[in-house]
Each structure stands twice: as structure tokens, then as C-alpha cells.
Motif scaffolding. Structure first.
Motif, PDB file in Angstrom:
ATOM      1  N   UNK A  97       0.945  -1.633  -0.063  1.00  0.00           N
ATOM      2  CA  UNK A  97       0.073  -0.157   0.232  1.00  0.00           C
ATOM      3  C   UNK A  97       0.509   1.493  -0.104  1.00  0.00           C
ATOM      4  N   UNK A  98       2.553   0.968   0.724  1.00  0.00           N
ATOM      5  CA  UNK A  98       3.179   2.654   0.345  1.00  0.00           C
ATOM      6  C   UNK A  98       4.577   1.455   0.169  1.00  0.00           C
ATOM      7  N   UNK A  99       5.373   2.614  -0.150  1.00  0.00           N
ATOM      8  CA  UNK A  99       7.101   2.300   0.698  1.00  0.00           C
ATOM      9  C   UNK A  99       7.350   1.742   1.601  1.00  0.00           C
ATOM     10  N   UNK A 100       6.683   1.345   2.834  1.00  0.00           N
ATOM     11  CA  UNK A 100       6.185   1.226   4.345  1.00  0.00           C
ATOM     12  C   UNK A 100       5.825  -0.290   4.605  1.00  0.00           C
ATOM     13  N   UNK A 118      -7.419  -7.165   8.497  1.00  0.00           N
ATOM     14  CA  UNK A 118      -6.277  -5.989   7.690  1.00  0.00           C
ATOM     15  C   UNK A 118      -4.903  -6.822   8.876  1.00  0.00           C
ATOM     16  N   UNK A 119      -3.890  -7.416   8.021  1.00  0.00           N
ATOM     17  CA  UNK A 119      -2.644  -7.108   9.063  1.00  0.00           C
ATOM     18  C   UNK A 119      -1.761  -6.377   8.270  1.00  0.00           C
ATOM     19  N   UNK A 120      -0.785  -5.666   9.076  1.00  0.00           N
ATOM     20  CA  UNK A 120       0.483  -5.120   8.598  1.00  0.00           C
ATOM     21  C   UNK A 120       1.184  -4.917   8.945  1.00  0.00           C
ATOM     22  N   UNK A 121       2.170  -5.578   7.444  1.00  0.00           N
ATOM     23  CA  UNK A 121       3.803  -5.682   7.616  1.00  0.00           C
ATOM     24  C   UNK A 121       4.361  -3.931   7.421  1.00  0.00           C
ATOM     25  N   UNK A 122       5.303  -3.545   8.251  1.00  0.00           N
ATOM     26  CA  UNK A 122       5.710  -2.087   8.588  1.00  0.00           C
ATOM     27  C   UNK A 122       7.260  -1.871   8.946  1.00  0.00           C
ATOM     28  N   UNK A 123       7.142  -0.853   7.920  1.00  0.00           N
ATOM     29  CA  UNK A 123       8.985  -0.916   8.069  1.00  0.00           C
ATOM     30  C   UNK A 123       9.516  -1.193   6.273  1.00  0.00           C
ATOM     31  N   UNK A 124      10.892  -1.156   5.902  1.00  0.00           N
ATOM     32  CA  UNK A 124      11.850  -0.962   4.711  1.00  0.00           C
ATOM     33  C   UNK A 124      12.769  -2.113   5.350  1.00  0.00           C
ATOM     34  N   UNK A 125      12.725  -2.369   6.304  1.00  0.00           N
ATOM     35  CA  UNK A 125      14.317  -3.247   6.415  1.00  0.00           C
ATOM     36  C   UNK A 125      14.033  -4.533   6.928  1.00  0.00           C
ATOM     37  N   UNK A 236     -12.382  -1.345  26.205  1.00  0.00           N
ATOM     38  CA  UNK A 236     -11.430  -0.088  26.619  1.00  0.00           C
ATOM     39  C   UNK A 236      -9.938  -0.315  26.214  1.00  0.00           C
ATOM     40  N   UNK A 237      -9.479  -0.533  25.007  1.00  0.00           N
ATOM     41  CA  UNK A 237      -7.876  -1.038  24.991  1.00  0.00           C
ATOM     42  C   UNK A 237      -7.846  -1.018  23.909  1.00  0.00           C
ATOM     43  N   UNK A 238      -8.737  -0.656  22.919  1.00  0.00           N
ATOM     44  CA  UNK A 238      -8.513  -0.012  21.561  1.00  0.00           C
ATOM     45  C   UNK A 238      -7.263   1.446  21.407  1.00  0.00           C
ATOM     46  N   UNK A 239      -6.429   0.608  20.176  1.00  0.00           N
ATOM     47  CA  UNK A 239      -5.694   2.325  20.165  1.00  0.00           C
ATOM     48  C   UNK A 239      -4.944   1.214  18.616  1.00  0.00           C
ATOM     49  N   UNK A 240      -5.298   2.757  18.161  1.00  0.00           N
ATOM     50  CA  UNK A 240      -4.389   3.077  16.800  1.00  0.00           C
ATOM     51  C   UNK A 240      -3.195   3.999  17.109  1.00  0.00           C
ATOM     52  N   UNK A 241      -2.618   3.489  15.149  1.00  0.00           N
ATOM     53  CA  UNK A 241      -0.821   3.803  15.868  1.00  0.00           C
ATOM     54  C   UNK A 241      -0.405   5.053  14.664  1.00  0.00           C
ATOM     55  N   UNK A 242      -0.345   6.153  14.482  1.00  0.00           N
ATOM     56  CA  UNK A 242       0.592   6.906  13.991  1.00  0.00           C
ATOM     57  C   UNK A 242       1.421   6.843  13.237  1.00  0.00           C
ATOM     58  N   UNK A 243       1.553   6.698  12.002  1.00  0.00           N
ATOM     59  CA  UNK A 243       2.595   6.025  11.279  1.00  0.00           C
ATOM     60  C   UNK A 243       3.010   7.819  10.653  1.00  0.00           C
ATOM     61  N   UNK A 244       4.702   8.026  11.836  1.00  0.00           N
ATOM     62  CA  UNK A 244       4.274   9.812  11.460  1.00  0.00           C
ATOM     63  C   UNK A 244       5.530   9.766  10.537  1.00  0.00           C
ATOM     64  N   UNK A 245       6.342   8.682   9.383  1.00  0.00           N
ATOM     65  CA  UNK A 245       7.104   9.378   8.358  1.00  0.00           C
ATOM     66  C   UNK A 245       5.842   9.500   6.692  1.00  0.00           C
ATOM     67  N   UNK A 246       4.146   9.172   7.107  1.00  0.00           N
ATOM     68  CA  UNK A 246       3.389   9.931   6.010  1.00  0.00           C
ATOM     69  C   UNK A 246       2.998  10.679   5.731  1.00  0.00           C
ATOM     70  N   UNK A 247       2.402  10.949   6.827  1.00  0.00           N
ATOM     71  CA  UNK A 247       1.984  10.480   7.864  1.00  0.00           C
ATOM     72  C   UNK A 247       0.501   9.517   7.453  1.00  0.00           C
ATOM     73  N   UNK A 248       0.270   8.660   8.057  1.00  0.00           N
ATOM     74  CA  UNK A 248      -1.105   7.846   8.181  1.00  0.00           C
ATOM     75  C   UNK A 248      -1.591   7.140   9.076  1.00  0.00           C
ATOM     76  N   UNK A 288      -1.909  11.276   4.360  1.00  0.00           N
ATOM     77  CA  UNK A 288      -1.931  10.170   4.488  1.00  0.00           C
ATOM     78  C   UNK A 288      -3.196   9.077   3.543  1.00  0.00           C
ATOM     79  N   UNK A 289      -3.537   8.279   4.402  1.00  0.00           N
ATOM     80  CA  UNK A 289      -3.939   7.197   4.636  1.00  0.00           C
ATOM     81  C   UNK A 289      -4.828   6.538   5.719  1.00  0.00           C
ATOM     82  N   UNK A 290      -6.161   6.596   5.744  1.00  0.00           N
ATOM     83  CA  UNK A 290      -6.589   5.646   6.883  1.00  0.00           C
ATOM     84  C   UNK A 290      -6.289   3.807   6.962  1.00  0.00           C
ATOM     85  N   UNK A 291      -5.469   3.544   7.192  1.00  0.00           N
ATOM     86  CA  UNK A 291      -5.221   1.511   7.134  1.00  0.00           C
ATOM     87  C   UNK A 291      -6.362   1.086   8.311  1.00  0.00           C
TER      88      UNK A 291
END
Length: 379
Positions: A97-100, A118-125, A236-248, A288-291
Motif C-alpha cells: 500500500x506504500x513504501x512502508x 487486515x494485518x500490516x507489515x510495517x517498515x523497510x528493513x 476499552x483497550x483499543x489503540x490506533x498507531x500513527x505512522x509518522x513518516x507518511x503520515x497515516x 495519506x491514508x487510514x489503514x
């Protein structure tokens, strides 16, 4: 007197017992025959059935393992899965979906999971972060391994869980088995009376040792920095994650690619949506996006989150209109009026959302309640 039973006592007790039985029978008959008590009883009973239905989902991961659709045997499966649901556009099982960010669908399509989790693999390395793990379907692990191999990812640095529902964390053990080791796994934990409104007891593996997520906590891997944003409401335990480099934003189940989401506590959910809207605005232009946790990614993030907020506000007004026209009614009557032709499996969630609305509106003095489930507009 002096231990002897007074001669008049048996007669009194017999009359009192007879009167008590008559009262109980009369009350039972009133509940069955009289409209208002019967409707209240029906609404209360339906809510208990809904909770039982929700609890039954706890055994689904076990059922999948018994049927050979999950667990350690997953590595023997073919690296493909069905991600198509009638009426929804198909998603590719693996998609960059993006470079990352690479999306890997967990092969569990359904009415609530849409094309699947949906599960997401995040990073470039060579070391990357996985967000969510699916529910443990056998066909998911070969997909994850294929996505990692194609991306040049050799191992997982951490697994971040958006929340405790089984379709997001039920696959953790099978991921560990495929990797041949356990990796640090993070999830928010909430305890205390302030979270007592959350009743849905979903599957949470007792064998997994979760590390606690803190609001604002950063996770760094090559090419990506993720900031934790705690967003209760869906759970009660829900969390989102902000991908700072895009941002998304990885939105979990707060926002879906299609339709609206289920929530447990409306006030928390609305506050979380507004927090997401503020984050999007802060990083705009350029956001950029909402994943999403289910369904396709969302390009027009601010518009989508605003739609979710307005949809809830409109539903609240609709509930008020139903109560004004009927003068009073149970949550079940209100839900049936608003959702006249929804299938039963979906109606459980719709009714739950209506109840959450009513409890929130009661706190704000908009509606009042009698006999547990009989609602009317507050004067």
C-alpha cells in the motif's frame, strides 16, 4: 411459648404462603400478558441472548483449530486465501500500500470482518513490525511468510495489537510457531471501575504475555516510526498507531473500509473519533491514508472520520424521533423501528449500538428510563 408452636401460627403461615404464591403468579401473568412489562422482559431477555451470542465467539478459535483451519499446522497450507464477500470489492491477499506498508489479509471473511481482518507489515528493513495477527486461520501464515520473503523481511521486531477481539489477536500463537520463537507483543490493558461499562468478553489467549501499551509510546524500526494513540470505545483497550513518516493512521476497528463499526461505549468512541479527526487535521495537508482493520484503505481520511461522527449524531436524532412518536419504548422496539429488515446476526450488533446510544443520552439528560429498559424522551 417456651418452645411450643402457638396453635394459631400454622393457619397464619398457610394464609401468608398462599398470598405470596398468588402475588408471584399474578406478577408472572402480568409480565406475560400486559404489554409494557412483557416488552421490557423481552428487551432484557434479548440483551442476554446477544451477550450469550457474543460470548460464543470466544470458542471460534478453538473450533478453527479442531477443523484444521488454524494453529501450528498452518505452515502446511497453500499461500492463498479467499478475500471476497458478496457485495464487496475483493481485496488482494497481499498488497503493498506504500513504501512502508504491506497489507496481509487474515483469510477470515464474514459479515463483521468484511474481506477479513487486515494485518500490516510495517517498515523497510530486514526487521519489521506486524500490526495484528488475524484469528489463526491456517491459510494466513503462508501468506505472511510470502509477504515477508518478497519484502526482504527476515524477522519480526514486535507485534502491535490494536485490541483484544479474537479476530485481531487469535493468530498470535500460530505466528510464534511459524517464526520459531515468541516476539515482544504489545497491547493496551485497562483495569479498574472506570472501565466497568465494557462487558464484551472476547477471546484473549492466556498463553500470550502482553506488554502494556502507553499513550504516545513510540516504536521504531527501519523506515518507520509508529506512535501509539489510545482510542477506547470499540473496546476499552483499543489503540490506533500513527505512522509518522507518511503520515497515516492504522485505525483498527474504529473506522472500517465499508459501512460503520460496532462500539461498546458511545461516549468513549465519539471522543476517540474526534481525537483521530484532530490528528488528521494536525498532519494535513499531506496526510495519506487510514489503514483500516477490515476492508480497503481510506484515502479521504478527514472526510471519512467526519462521516462516522455525523452518522452517530444522526442516529441519535433518529432515536429521539422514534421515542417522540411512540411516547416510550424499549431499546429492542427502537432498534426494530430503525433496522426493520436487518438479518438477525447483524441485528445483534445494531441493537447493541442503539442501547449504547440510549445510555449515553441518559447520562446527558436527553432520555429517561423506567423498569430497566423502558425509554422515553426527558422533559
Amino acid at each position: 411459648h417456651e418452645g411450643a408452636t402457638p396453635p394459631w401460627l400454622p393457619g397464619v403461615m398457610e394464609r401468608r404462603t398462599g398470598a405470596a404464591v398468588a402475588v408471584v403468579l399474578a406478577a408472572t401473568g402480568a409480565l406475560v400478558v400486559l404489554p409494557t412489562p412483557r416488552l421490557v422482559l423481552e428487551a432484557v431477555a434479548f440483551e442476554q441472548i446477544r451477550r450469550w451470542y457474543s460470548w460464543m465467539k470466544n470458542i471460534l478459535p478453538w473450533v478453527h483449530r479442531v477443523l484444521g483451519r488454524g494453529g501450528a499446522a498452518a505452515t502446511a497450507a497453500s499461500p492463498s486465501c479467499q478475500c471476497q464477500v458478496p457485495g464487496l470489492p475483493a481485496l488482494l491477499p497481499i498488497q503493498r500500500l506504500s513504501d512502508r506498508v504491506i497489507r496481509v489479509v487474515a483469510c477470515n471473511p464474514g459479515k463483521f470482518t468484511l474481506n477479513g481482518t487486515n494485518t500490516y507489515l510495517v517498515g523497510t528493513g530486514k526487521r519489521r513490525i506486524l500490526i495484528d495477527s488475524g484469528e489463526g486461520r491456517a491459510s494466513y501464515i503462508p501468506l505472511l511468510e510470502k509477504a515477508m520473503a518478497e519484502a526482504g523481511c527476515e524477522e519480526l521486531e514486535a507485534i502491535l495489537c490494536t485490541h483484544r477481539h479474537y479476530d485481531h489477536i487469535g493468530g498470535l500463537e500460530s505466528v510464534y510457531a511459524a517464526l520459531g520463537k515468541r516476539v515482544p507483543t504489545y497491547k493496551c490493558t485497562r483495569e479498574g471501575p472506570e472501565w466497568s461499562e465494557y462487558k464484551y468478553n472476547s477471546h484473549e489467549p492466556s498463553t500470550v504475555e502482553f506488554l502494556h501499551l502507553e499513550d504516545g509510546q513510540l516504536f521504531e524500526t527501519e523506515g518507520a516510526t509508529l506512535q501509539t494513540v489510545l482510542t477506547p470505545g470499540h473496546s476499552e483497550d483499543h489503540a490506533c498507531f500513527l505512522l509518522l513518516e507518511e503520515p497515516s493512521i492504522f485505525a483498527g476497528d474504529n473506522v472500517l473500509g465499508h459501512g460503520s463499526s460496532w462500539f461498546e461505549v458511545l461516549d468513549d468512541y465519539m471522543a476517540s473519533l474526534r481525537r483521530m479527526a484532530a490528528l488528521i487535521k494536525k498532519h494535513s495537508p499531506g496526510f495519506q491514508l487510514l489503514y483500516t482493520g477490515h476492508g480497503p484503505e481510506v484515502a479521504h481520511a478527514e472526510r471519512k472520520v467526519t462521516e462516522y461522527i455525523r452518522h452517530r449524531e444522526a442516529r441519535e436524532e433518529q432515536i429521539l424521533q422514534v421515542l417522540r412518536s411512540s411516547r416510550r419504548g424499549t431499546s429492542l422496539q427502537v432498534a426494530r423501528t430503525i433496522y426493520p429488515s436487518v438479518p438477525t446476526s447483524i441485528f445483534f450488533a445494531a441493537h447493541s449500538n442503539v442501547r449504547s446510544h440510549l445510555f449515553s443520552m441518559e447520562k446527558r439528560g436527553m432520555v429517561k428510563r423506567a423498569f430497566w429498559e423502558l425509554w422515553s424522551v426527558a422533559e
